[in-house]
Design an enzyme around this catalytic site. Sequence first.
Site, PDB file in Angstrom:
ATOM      1  N   TYR A 143       0.820  -1.212   0.000  1.00 37.34           N
ATOM      2  CA  TYR A 143       0.000   0.000   0.000  1.00 37.34           C
ATOM      3  C   TYR A 143       0.858   1.268   0.000  1.00 37.34           C
ATOM      4  O   TYR A 143       0.360   2.363  -0.253  1.00 37.34           O
ATOM      5  CB  TYR A 143      -0.952   0.022   1.200  1.00 37.34           C
ATOM      6  CG  TYR A 143      -2.025  -1.046   1.155  1.00 37.34           C
ATOM      7  CD1 TYR A 143      -2.349  -1.703  -0.032  1.00 37.34           C
ATOM      8  CD2 TYR A 143      -2.711  -1.406   2.300  1.00 37.34           C
ATOM      9  CE1 TYR A 143      -3.315  -2.692  -0.065  1.00 37.34           C
ATOM     10  CE2 TYR A 143      -3.688  -2.395   2.264  1.00 37.34           C
ATOM     11  CZ  TYR A 143      -3.980  -3.033   1.079  1.00 37.34           C
ATOM     12  OH  TYR A 143      -4.950  -4.009   1.040  1.00 37.34           O
ATOM     13  N   LYS A 194       3.433 -15.263   1.533  1.00 34.80           N
ATOM     14  CA  LYS A 194       3.451 -16.181   0.390  1.00 34.80           C
ATOM     15  C   LYS A 194       4.901 -16.349  -0.066  1.00 34.80           C
ATOM     16  O   LYS A 194       5.319 -15.881  -1.127  1.00 34.80           O
ATOM     17  CB  LYS A 194       2.532 -15.684  -0.735  1.00 34.80           C
ATOM     18  CG  LYS A 194       1.085 -16.085  -0.440  1.00 34.80           C
ATOM     19  CD  LYS A 194       0.130 -15.878  -1.572  1.00 34.80           C
ATOM     20  CE  LYS A 194       0.361 -16.776  -2.762  1.00 34.80           C
ATOM     21  NZ  LYS A 194      -0.148 -18.151  -2.587  1.00 34.80           N
ATOM     22  N   ASP A 227      -2.942 -17.895   1.278  1.00 33.60           N
ATOM     23  CA  ASP A 227      -4.141 -18.505   0.668  1.00 33.60           C
ATOM     24  C   ASP A 227      -4.636 -19.664   1.534  1.00 33.60           C
ATOM     25  O   ASP A 227      -5.840 -19.816   1.770  1.00 33.60           O
ATOM     26  CB  ASP A 227      -3.878 -18.947  -0.774  1.00 33.60           C
ATOM     27  CG  ASP A 227      -2.566 -19.704  -0.945  1.00 33.60           C
ATOM     28  OD1 ASP A 227      -1.709 -19.650  -0.045  1.00 33.60           O
ATOM     29  OD2 ASP A 227      -2.395 -20.361  -1.987  1.00 33.60           O
ATOM     30  N   ASP A 251      -5.128  -7.126   5.770  1.00 28.51           N
ATOM     31  CA  ASP A 251      -6.359  -6.410   5.427  1.00 28.51           C
ATOM     32  C   ASP A 251      -7.458  -7.424   5.104  1.00 28.51           C
ATOM     33  O   ASP A 251      -8.581  -7.358   5.617  1.00 28.51           O
ATOM     34  CB  ASP A 251      -6.047  -5.539   4.198  1.00 28.51           C
ATOM     35  CG  ASP A 251      -7.131  -4.519   3.916  1.00 28.51           C
ATOM     36  OD1 ASP A 251      -8.119  -4.478   4.667  1.00 28.51           O
ATOM     37  OD2 ASP A 251      -6.995  -3.777   2.924  1.00 28.51           O
ATOM     38  N   ASP A 255     -10.570  -9.132   7.857  1.00 24.02           N
ATOM     39  CA  ASP A 255     -11.996  -8.975   7.524  1.00 24.02           C
ATOM     40  C   ASP A 255     -12.697 -10.330   7.448  1.00 24.02           C
ATOM     41  O   ASP A 255     -13.844 -10.473   7.868  1.00 24.02           O
ATOM     42  CB  ASP A 255     -12.177  -8.227   6.191  1.00 24.02           C
ATOM     43  CG  ASP A 255     -12.284  -6.730   6.416  1.00 24.02           C
ATOM     44  OD1 ASP A 255     -11.991  -6.276   7.538  1.00 24.02           O
ATOM     45  OD2 ASP A 255     -12.674  -6.014   5.470  1.00 24.02           O
TER      46      ASP A 255
END
Length: 370
Positions: A143, A194, A227, A251, A255
């Site tokens: 970001y 990852k 994942d 993020d 959620d």
Amino acid sequence: MASNKKLLILAGDGIGPEAMTQVRRVVDWMDKRRSVGFDIDEGLVGGAAIDAEGAPVSDATVEKAMNSDAVLLGAVGGPKWDDLPFAQKPERGLLRLRKDMVLFANLRPALCFDALVDASALKPELVSGLDIMIVRELTGGIYFGEPRGIEELPDGTRRGINTQVYTTPEIQRVARVAFDLAKKRGNRLCSVEKANVMESGVLWREEVTKLGAAEFPEVELSHMYADNCAMQLVRNPKQFDVIVTDNLFGDILSDAAAMLTGSLGMLPSASLGDMDAQGRRMALYEPVHGSAPDIAGQNKANPLATLLSFAMMLRYSFDLGDDADLIEQAVQDVLAAGKRTGDIAQPGQPVVSTSEMGDAILAALDKRAA
Ligand code: NAD
């Protein structure tokens, strides 16, 4: 009586002030009944600050935040300010506070209260007793990484670029927060990246492993690809204690974990920065939900996410775990007694108002403390 804690309250917009009014009652209760005192200051943030002070957060408010022991924020935003340019929107106030206070660790607990197991999207047996903590890196990663932007290519098409970048100190400081939390909880930390496809993930894994071996050998450290973690969170969430991950994966995963617990109106968060020489850590506590303009001003909002954010403040900024426990138990009590704001009520269940929920919490605190 211990020395007073400097607390800055920024109620913000929409349901922020309504929820905060109920939390103030609990703060006052704590002030009178427990060994903790507060010097409370208040300020504006978001749309309220735009209207009164011309910016989503003023320099003076940022200064106050930096000099407080902790900041408790309500919510920002609303349709009134939706058409402002991006740089002037209410949310920029929050982003500036996070940036100026260098709040690099975002703590998002996913706690399933027994009385609310039916509100989860998962089967009750998967979420009953759930208590996990996701620590998301908040100031680095894709970001913020450079280069970024959208560029025109010679053939007339365009290319969008963002860069995932992490350094050793950035990884270590957030991992240290997560290891510390794990030590105070179930002593297990799962680091998520990852590393199979990203060099920044390889570095993340290596640095977390090194830090664990050097400073936290007693914490059981595991690693998981992001994942797989998403899958495991909905398959068997109770396998986790503390999860630490980067900004982007955090993020998304926080959620996803939030929905395990049922309602936005129940979810607190903390954002922590570095410790200064006196051992004071920059800290901002806020509910995960927004300003809920659809119910603002109607005494319908669930104040518990803001209240639980205050409980996190007691635990993490002031080391007052017993007082935090007391608030969390009061929340359990009112839920067990069937008190529900609209967001957590089952169809046909009676609904209480924001202020009635506050009344019920105070009554539960009185009873527990009697
Ligand atoms: P929201 O979280 O405000 O609301 C989503 C839905 O959940 C709404 O139906 C709302 O009524 C309900 N809800 C949320 N919190 C609740 C509570 N405590 N009690 C009962 N119901 C609750 O998200 P949104 O509608 O996408 O955004 C509204 C505004 O809030 C926008 O301006 C957005 O930019 C802003 N926002 C701010 C923050 C923040 O301050 N940290 C976070 C998210 C959104």
